[in-house]
Design a protein around this motif. Structure first.
Motif, mmCIF file in Angstrom:
data_model
loop_
_atom_site.group_PDB
_atom_site.id
_atom_site.type_symbol
_atom_site.label_atom_id
_atom_site.label_comp_id
_atom_site.label_asym_id
_atom_site.label_seq_id
_atom_site.Cartn_x
_atom_site.Cartn_y
_atom_site.Cartn_z
ATOM 1 N N MET A 94 -3.941 28.226 35.010
ATOM 2 C CA MET A 94 -4.917 29.253 35.345
ATOM 3 C C MET A 94 -5.686 29.625 34.079
ATOM 4 N N SER A 95 -6.979 29.622 34.186
ATOM 5 C CA SER A 95 -7.782 29.974 33.013
ATOM 6 C C SER A 95 -7.676 31.476 32.762
ATOM 7 N N PRO A 96 -7.819 31.912 31.530
ATOM 8 C CA PRO A 96 -7.727 33.349 31.237
ATOM 9 C C PRO A 96 -8.752 34.167 32.025
ATOM 10 N N ARG A 97 -9.906 33.575 32.292
ATOM 11 C CA ARG A 97 -10.926 34.291 33.054
ATOM 12 C C ARG A 97 -10.446 34.550 34.480
ATOM 13 N N ASN A 98 -9.849 33.554 35.109
ATOM 14 C CA ASN A 98 -9.326 33.724 36.467
ATOM 15 C C ASN A 98 -8.122 34.657 36.475
ATOM 16 N N ARG A 134 -5.665 39.802 37.973
ATOM 17 C CA ARG A 134 -4.974 41.036 37.594
ATOM 18 C C ARG A 134 -5.801 42.252 37.984
ATOM 19 N N ALA A 135 -7.117 42.191 37.810
ATOM 20 C CA ALA A 135 -7.988 43.308 38.183
ATOM 21 C C ALA A 135 -7.934 43.554 39.687
#
Length: 89
Positions: free
Chosen positions: A62-66, A71-72
């Motif tokens: 999972m990319s940090p952006r996803n 999480r949001a």
């Protein structure tokens, strides 16, 4: 293809199922000696309880952006208040 009567299958299902799983034979279920059109066929896709590590290597990370968006989303629906479900508002 082997046959098994409905009565025998009702009285001894475990034995028939074990034989199908162990040998891979197909059974046709009969009723009063006549074929019913129903078969017991082994599933060649055996369920696996463990996944080999090599299979996990194919899963993209999972990319940090996803991860941040995920999480949001989770935090947006969570609240810190505990409510009594039986209490009427």
């Amino acid at each position: 293809m082997k046959t098994v009567g409905a009565r025998e299958l009702k009285q001894n299902p475990h034995t028939v199922i074990q034989h199908v799983l162990e040998t891979g034979d197909e059974y046709e279920i009969t009723s009063y000696g006549r074929p019913t059109g129903v078969r017991i066929v082994p599933d060649n896709r055996s369920p696996r309880r463990w996944v080999p590590g090599s299979d996990l290597a194919d899963v993209p990370p999972m990319s940090p952006r996803n991860a941040a968006a995920w999480r949001a989303d989770i935090e947006s629906v969570m609240d810190d208040e505990v409510s009594d479900p039986w209490e009427r508002a």
